[in-house]
Design an enzyme around this catalytic site. Structure first.
Site, PDB file in Angstrom:
ATOM      1  N   ASN A  45      13.695   3.928   4.708  1.00 33.08           N
ATOM      2  CA  ASN A  45      12.737   2.890   5.103  1.00 33.08           C
ATOM      3  C   ASN A  45      11.578   3.565   5.826  1.00 33.08           C
ATOM      4  O   ASN A  45      11.779   4.556   6.536  1.00 33.08           O
ATOM      5  CB  ASN A  45      13.436   1.911   6.066  1.00 33.08           C
ATOM      6  N   ILE A  84      15.709  -8.583   6.984  1.00 31.55           N
ATOM      7  CA  ILE A  84      16.832  -7.851   7.572  1.00 31.55           C
ATOM      8  C   ILE A  84      17.992  -7.963   6.586  1.00 31.55           C
ATOM      9  O   ILE A  84      18.350  -9.066   6.159  1.00 31.55           O
ATOM     10  CB  ILE A  84      17.201  -8.446   8.944  1.00 31.55           C
ATOM     11  N   ASP A 115      16.559  -0.516  11.623  1.00 30.60           N
ATOM     12  CA  ASP A 115      15.648   0.544  12.090  1.00 30.60           C
ATOM     13  C   ASP A 115      16.339   1.591  12.952  1.00 30.60           C
ATOM     14  O   ASP A 115      15.738   2.145  13.895  1.00 30.60           O
ATOM     15  CB  ASP A 115      14.472  -0.061  12.882  1.00 30.60           C
ATOM     16  N   GLU A 138       0.954   6.913   7.140  1.00 31.61           N
ATOM     17  CA  GLU A 138       2.213   6.393   6.576  1.00 31.61           C
ATOM     18  C   GLU A 138       2.311   6.757   5.097  1.00 31.61           C
ATOM     19  O   GLU A 138       3.361   7.184   4.621  1.00 31.61           O
ATOM     20  CB  GLU A 138       2.273   4.863   6.681  1.00 31.61           C
ATOM     21  N   SER A 185       0.826  -1.215   0.000  1.00 31.60           N
ATOM     22  CA  SER A 185       0.000   0.000   0.000  1.00 31.60           C
ATOM     23  C   SER A 185       0.861   1.267   0.000  1.00 31.60           C
ATOM     24  O   SER A 185       0.471   2.292  -0.574  1.00 31.60           O
ATOM     25  CB  SER A 185      -0.980   0.000   1.172  1.00 31.60           C
ATOM     26  N   HIS A 201       8.845   2.943   8.767  1.00 33.62           N
ATOM     27  CA  HIS A 201       8.699   2.057   9.923  1.00 33.62           C
ATOM     28  C   HIS A 201       7.512   2.547  10.772  1.00 33.62           C
ATOM     29  O   HIS A 201       7.416   3.748  11.047  1.00 33.62           O
ATOM     30  CB  HIS A 201       9.988   2.071  10.745  1.00 33.62           C
ATOM     31  N   SER A 247       7.727   6.567  11.089  1.00 33.14           N
ATOM     32  CA  SER A 247       8.967   7.298  10.806  1.00 33.14           C
ATOM     33  C   SER A 247       9.516   6.884   9.450  1.00 33.14           C
ATOM     34  O   SER A 247       9.463   5.706   9.090  1.00 33.14           O
ATOM     35  CB  SER A 247      10.038   6.967  11.855  1.00 33.14           C
TER      36      SER A 247
HETATM   37  C1  GRF Z   1       3.943  -0.655   6.791  1.00 33.15           C
HETATM   38  O1  GRF Z   1       3.281  -0.599   8.012  1.00 33.15           O
HETATM   39  C2  GRF Z   1       5.364  -0.170   6.924  1.00 33.15           C
HETATM   40  O2  GRF Z   1       5.502   0.849   7.862  1.00 33.15           O
HETATM   41  C3  GRF Z   1       6.072  -1.400   7.415  1.00 33.15           C
HETATM   42  O3  GRF Z   1       5.482  -2.471   6.728  1.00 33.15           O
HETATM   43  C4  GRF Z   1       4.146  -2.110   6.358  1.00 33.15           C
HETATM   44  C5  GRF Z   1       4.073  -2.268   4.869  1.00 33.15           C
HETATM   45  O4  GRF Z   1       2.755  -2.086   4.388  1.00 33.15           O
HETATM   46  N1  GRF Z   1       7.504  -1.305   7.213  1.00 33.15           N
HETATM   47  P1  GRF Z   1       2.491  -2.039   2.826  1.00 33.15           P
HETATM   48  O5  GRF Z   1       3.104  -3.314   2.246  1.00 33.15           O
HETATM   49  O6  GRF Z   1       3.163  -0.815   2.286  1.00 33.15           O
HETATM   50  O7  GRF Z   1       1.007  -2.010   2.676  1.00 33.15           O
END
Ligand code: GRF
Length: 225
Positions: free
Chosen positions: A106, A91, A144, A173, A12, A108, A135
């Site tokens: 990244n 990782i 991270d 996000e 997403s 997170h 973040s």
């Molecule tokens: C998100 O919550 C991101 O912060 C984390 O993994 C999830 C990925 O969601 N690192 P998507 O695949 O972008 O929907």
């Protein structure tokens, strides 16, 4: 600017970048989307958008560093200016990350430095936090842990569960990642190995996402050197 995006699952956040680019809000070229899972929804989103996809199966490699070296060799062929980890669930080997010749960011789902790793929503609730968030940080060899570029905050409400919190955070996000990448694409944010620069000055504290989905300096602290 040429970017590559690494994904493992739903995609997403990748979709948010694709949509922003389609709307003309992101002046960049998505050179490829690469994944460790050939059947993930994120790769389908990329191919539906006409973006080159790369899938490498970890089982085809003797160990983690060998997989990571192959992945980074494929990225290197693309000549990216920036690599974005958007839900990439592996990782990465520290030496491979240290050898990359392009900046990486990244997204997170926590207010780093709180809760690196997994189960961030449950950990925020268990700690009784009143604020939660996401973040975008620079990727360094330690998981991270790189300098935080920007954050989005949400309030924790009574009765929130990890799932509810995750659901409420997700659109923030998307806005956070898009706004951060936009500033990088417009050269207002520069990521050097030594520091993050915002409008030519060293950034000392993460930019904050406002309700209009724009990033700004945190007025409560000294943000620029
Ligand atoms: C998100 O919550 C991101 O912060 C984390 O993994 C999830 C990925 O969601 N690192 P998507 O695949 O972008 O929907």
């Amino acid at each position: 600017m040429r970017i590559a995006v690494l994904v493992s699952g739903r995609g997403s956040n990748l979709q948010a970048l694709i949509d922003a680019r389609t709307r003309g809000e992101l002046p960049l070229d998505i050179a490829a989307v690469a994944s460790d899972r050939s059947r993930c929804a994120a790769l389908k989103r990329a191919s539906d958008a006409g973006i080159v996809t790369i899938a490498l199966n970890p089982r085809d490699f003797p160990d983690r560093p060998a997989f990571d070296r192959a992945l980074f060799a494929a990225l290197s062929d693309l000549g990216p200016d920036l690599v974005i980890l958007a839900g990439f669930m592996r990782i990465l080997d520290e030496n491979v990350v240290a050898g990359a010749s392009w900046p990486m960011i990244n997204i997170h789902p926590s207010l780093l430095p709180k809760y690196p790793g997994l189960d961030t929503h449950a950990r925020a609730l268990a700690a009784g936090d009143t604020d939660h968030g996401a973040s975008v940080h620079v990727v360094i060899p330690t998981l991270d842990s790189g300098p935080v570029i920007a954050q989005a905050r949400i309030a924790v409400a009574p009765g929130d569960t990890p799932d509810v919190l995750a659901q409420r955070l997700l659109p923030r996000e998307h806005a956070l990642l898009t706004a951060t990448v936009r500033l990088i694409a417009r050269r207002r944010l520069a990521l050097t190995p030594a520091e993050i620069q915002f409008d030519g000055r060293k950034l000392l504290a993460p930019l904050q996402l406002d309700e209009r989905d724009e990033l700004h300096l945190d007025p409560s602290i000294h943000c620029l050197a």
